[in-house]
Design a protein around this motif. Structure first.
Motif, PDB file in Angstrom:
ATOM      1  N   LYS A 169       5.436   1.588   6.746  1.00 38.52           N
ATOM      2  CA  LYS A 169       6.718   1.193   7.335  1.00 38.52           C
ATOM      3  C   LYS A 169       6.532   0.053   8.335  1.00 38.52           C
ATOM      4  CE  LYS A 169      10.763   3.061   9.715  1.00 38.52           C
ATOM      5  NZ  LYS A 169      11.385   4.280  10.308  1.00 38.52           N
ATOM      6  N   CYS A 223       5.776  -3.243   6.448  1.00 39.40           N
ATOM      7  CA  CYS A 223       6.982  -3.824   5.845  1.00 39.40           C
ATOM      8  C   CYS A 223       7.897  -4.425   6.907  1.00 39.40           C
ATOM      9  CB  CYS A 223       7.725  -2.759   5.040  1.00 39.40           C
ATOM     10  SG  CYS A 223       6.851  -2.242   3.539  1.00 39.40           S
ATOM     11  N   LYS A 240       5.581  -7.938   0.525  1.00 36.95           N
ATOM     12  CA  LYS A 240       6.289  -6.716   0.918  1.00 36.95           C
ATOM     13  C   LYS A 240       6.590  -5.852  -0.303  1.00 36.95           C
ATOM     14  CE  LYS A 240      10.586  -4.943   2.849  1.00 36.95           C
ATOM     15  NZ  LYS A 240      11.943  -5.252   3.335  1.00 36.95           N
ATOM     16  N   GLN A 290       5.313  -1.974  -1.012  1.00 40.86           N
ATOM     17  CA  GLN A 290       6.236  -0.862  -1.249  1.00 40.86           C
ATOM     18  C   GLN A 290       5.971  -0.179  -2.586  1.00 40.86           C
ATOM     19  OE1 GLN A 290      10.111  -2.752  -0.567  1.00 40.86           O
ATOM     20  NE2 GLN A 290      10.286  -1.576   1.330  1.00 40.86           N
ATOM     21  N   ALA A 311       3.236   2.218  -1.883  1.00 39.30           N
ATOM     22  CA  ALA A 311       3.366   2.788  -0.547  1.00 39.30           C
ATOM     23  C   ALA A 311       2.764   4.182  -0.450  1.00 39.30           C
ATOM     24  CB  ALA A 311       4.843   2.815  -0.136  1.00 39.30           C
ATOM     25  N   ALA A 323      10.066   0.871  -6.798  1.00 44.11           N
ATOM     26  CA  ALA A 323       9.066   1.802  -6.266  1.00 44.11           C
ATOM     27  C   ALA A 323       8.542   2.656  -7.403  1.00 44.11           C
ATOM     28  CB  ALA A 323       9.678   2.686  -5.175  1.00 44.11           C
ATOM     29  N   TRP A 364      10.674   6.000  -0.551  1.00 36.56           N
ATOM     30  CA  TRP A 364       9.939   4.945  -1.243  1.00 36.56           C
ATOM     31  C   TRP A 364       9.693   3.732  -0.347  1.00 36.56           C
ATOM     32  CZ3 TRP A 364      15.021   6.075  -2.817  1.00 36.56           C
ATOM     33  CH2 TRP A 364      15.974   5.105  -2.566  1.00 36.56           C
ATOM     34  N   ALA A 365      10.389   3.646   0.783  1.00 35.09           N
ATOM     35  CA  ALA A 365      10.159   2.514   1.679  1.00 35.09           C
ATOM     36  C   ALA A 365       8.822   2.612   2.395  1.00 35.09           C
ATOM     37  CB  ALA A 365      11.294   2.416   2.697  1.00 35.09           C
ATOM     38  N   ASP A 366       8.436   3.819   2.811  1.00 34.90           N
ATOM     39  CA  ASP A 366       7.154   3.963   3.518  1.00 34.90           C
ATOM     40  C   ASP A 366       6.160   4.844   2.774  1.00 34.90           C
ATOM     41  OD1 ASP A 366       8.007   6.577   3.927  1.00 34.90           O
ATOM     42  OD2 ASP A 366       8.548   6.266   6.020  1.00 34.90           O
TER      43      ASP A 366
END
Length: 711
Positions: free
Chosen positions: A26, A29, A53, A57, A60, A146, A190-192
């Motif tokens: 996180k 990103c 980025k 991801q 991740a 992701a 899925w972002a971090d």
């Protein structure tokens, strides 16, 4: 100048690794977002940072556990984005016509990655990593938002959905444990990359109405029933004959509001059949009216509604189709995103599609970008073979250079559909000169350029329950045929020879010099028959196993045979005398463990059993036992898959020297530094320092595996 300094800092590997170690995925990103805010949008600098980025991801979940693998992950995603070699893989990469490698000419990503690698190995010569020898199937910028491997014994049918904030995927898994069916829910951000247990319940219960008064029950071939959820009494029966005169087993689900009921299944000609009924609850007993029916040329893997009940999702093989509820018109159709999905879900704004396939690959896609660029994941075909000299690698239908990874050819090797069971096991053989396949005949290709040489029509029509073995030189094939109730040997270009009948075999193996054929019985008394191939004479009956023969391996000097039954002893035999030399029970130190599913009183239960397989790791343990010659050139490294990660370790150590996100056991190249499975082709880079410590896997990985029923 300030903006240039920000950009230069964000393409410095050491700086990125420091952020990742301190603040996680996180934080990394967010650093890219900050850098992108300080440069002109759509400038070359902005484009490079956005690609970095996106690459972070995509991996991740893996980087959360293995932050030291940042160089490796970015190499896989970014070096292959615009390197000169990528043009050779145009036929392999998805289905896009966009020449994406031309978009980073001012700051070529592959040049940045190569500089990082040169710097890293100059001051850390023992740094090791796994270099991908071919690009990912879906390049950056092609709609894949992701992905992660979630290894588990099975998903509760259809139980995935987007969180209310649309930033996480909620999913439920189930598994039999200590005689009870355990269900646990998780949230994957899925972002971090984080995966945490989810204490709530998923909002959409597919097999019950929202008020939980009515539930669905399959009647097998006869259709489905709506039953009173409290008394479990059937009140309405919907016969499969309403939509098909030749239907097989039927499944059913309610829409989120319960207004619609869908029944779907298959017909005996392998077609898929589906019907939708409108359900009226104004009376004491629900009344169902058929509103729509559909017949397809293959069965449905998944059927489900969007959360707003406006769309019906159909997953069928490699295709995902979306129908508008009410009109039943096709809204869109996408190919190759999720093969044979166990579950599909749409985000609330309908911009994202999530899917889970049968091997535990969880993917999230940007629908609009997918529609414009049309990327595709490759079909999971199950064939991976290195040639004995390592020059060629075949992963159906792709023929690669086994050492460099270069794509040689796409073979004319179509997937054949079977009504039941699928193709036979072990029906491919790759020699140094040719590739052989037994499936509705004997097919042969030369492997220098991948040209097909011949197709021999034979009486061999093996299916999934039959057994096949090839001689080492590929000139002879042994087949136990259930349909013909016999064991046959077939010489390429020659006639077939009948050896034995009225016995079911579960494993066949030729000796290295193809003088002997070993045939292990599936049924009691689980004898191994030893045949003289030239004369067809039965030489020995090897007795000692108590379970179906699962695997066999001949020592390199040809004197001994190692064999194992399903979940029981490993036995050594003297081939010439037909006598047992030694035996030992399999245990947790044996390097091959399998989950099997058994049926107990009508319920599927998954249990853990040990199956011995002649993997490099297993052969190393076998080598020298009673002078058994299992390896002629032992390698210093071995591979294993734990949970959702492929690990490479050195002998005598439990510490991984390199890891890669994959949940499938790989085949090893003869040189011992290259591994491949259906989805990746990897080479170990660097010279690791020998480890003799007793370290285990990262505790976070262990905790995650334990929480998700991995181990």
């Amino acid at each position: 100048m300030a903006n240039e300094a920000v950009f230069e800092r964000l393409i410095d590997l050491s700086y990125l690794e420091d952020i990742l170690s301190a603040d996680g995925v996180k934080g990394l990103c967010e650093a890219f977002d900050g850098g992108m805010a300080q440069v002109v949008r759509s400038s070359p600098e902005w484009h490079v940072l956005s690609l970095f980025k996106e690459a972070v991801q995509l991996d991740a979940a893996f980087l959360c556990l293995y932050p030291h693998a940042l160089l490796q992950c970015l190499w896989y995603r970014c070096w292959w984005y615009d390197c000169p070699n990528v043009e050779k893989f145009e036929r392999y990469i998805g289905n896009s016509t966009h020449r994406y490698w031309e978009t980073t000419q001012q700051y070529p990503l592959h040049k940045i990655l190569e500089r990082w690698w040169e710097v890293r190995r100059s001051f850390e010569p023992d740094f090791t990593w796994l270099r991908a020898l071919r690009p990912p199937a879906v390049p950056l910028g092609h709609g894949l938002l992701a992905q992660t491997f979630l290894t588990m014994s099975g998903y509760a049918d259809g139980d995935i959905e987007f969180s209310s904030a649309q930033t996480s995927m909620l999913f439920t898994i189930r598994r039999w444990q200590s005689g009870q069916l355990m269900r646990r829910s998780f949230a994957w951000s899925w972002a971090d990359g984080s995966i945490e247990e989810y204490s709530g319940t998923l909002s959409y219960q597919r097999h019950q109405t929202p008020d939980r008064r009515w539930s669905l029950r399959s009647l097998g071939f006869d259709g489905v029933a709506i039953e009173d959820a409290e008394t479990h009494t059937d009140v309405v029966t919907i016969a499969s004959a309403e939509i098909s005169e030749d239907a097989g087993t039927m499944n059913a689900l309610f829409s989120p509001s319960g207004q619609w009921l869908v029944m779907y299944g298959w017909e005996f000609d392998y077609d898929g059949v589906l019907g939708v009924w409108r359900v009226d609850y104004t009376e004491a007993i629900p009344r169902c009216t058929l509103a729509f029916q559909l017949h397809e040329h293959s069965t449905y893997d998944f059927v489900g509604f969007s959360s707003d009940e406006a769309l019906l999702l159909l997953g069928r093989g490699p295709a995902t189709t979306c129908l508008e509820v009410g009109t039943w018109d096709e809204a869109w159709r996408l190919e190759g995103l999720c093969h044979s999905p166990q579950a599909l879900a749409l985000s609330e704004d309908r911009s994202k599609l999530a899917g889970v396939d049968g091997r535990g690959l969880f993917t999230i896609w940007d629908i609009s970008k997918v529609q414009s660029l049309n990327p595709r994941l490759h079909r999971n075909t199950g064939v991976v073979r290195f040639s004995p000299d390592g020059r060629r690698l075949y992963t159906r239908p792709w023929l690669f250079d086994g050492e460099s990874g270069e794509l040689i050819s796409i073979l004319d090797d179509p997937v054949i559909h079977y009504l039941e069971g699928g193709p036979p096991q072990h029906n491919y053989m790759l020699t140094n000169e040719r590739l052989l396949k037994v499936e509705r005949g004997i097919h042969c290709w030369e492997v220098e350029r991948g040209q097909k040489l011949s197709t021999h029509k034979t009486r061999l029509r093996p299916g999934a329950s039959d057994e096949i073995a090839f001689s080492k030189d590929g000139n002879m094939i042994a087949v136990w045929s259930r349909a013909r109730d016999g064991l046959f040997v077939y010489e390429i270009g020659g006639e077939e020879t009948f050896l034995y009948g009225k016995v079911e075999y579960s494993k066949l193996l030729f000796s290295w010099d193809h003088r002997y054929l070993f045939a292990g019985q599936a049924e009691r008394p689980h004898i191994i028959h030893v045949f003289d191939v030239e004369t067809g004479r039965l030489l020995h009956r090897l007795r000692g196993h108590k379970a179906e023969i699962h695997s066999m391996f001949v020592s390199l000097d040809g004197r001994m045979l190692a064999s194992s039954g399903a979940g029981e002893a490993l036995i050594l035999w003297n081939i010439e005398r037909g006598e047992q030399i030694a035996s030992r029970e399999l245990d947790k130190d044996d390097p091959f463990t399998s989950w099997i599913t058994i049926d107990v009183e009508g319920e599927s239960q998954t249990t853990k059993r040990y199956f011995w397989e002649p993997t490099p790791m297993a052969l190393e343990r076998l080598h020298g036992w009673h002078d058994f010659q299992a390896l002629d050139d032992p390698k210093p490294w071995w591979s294993l898959v734990r949970g959702n990660t492929l690990h490479i370790r050195m002998k005598g150590s439990q510490q991984s020297i390199a890891s890669f996100p994959s949940n499938e056991h790989p085949k090893a190249h003869p040189n011992g530094r290259i591994w491949a499975n259906r989805h990746v082709h990897l080479r170990l880079e660097g010279e690791p320092i020998p480890q003799t410590d007793d370290e285990t896997l990262d505790q976070a990985q262990r905790d995650l595996e334990e929480a998700m029923f991995f181990g």
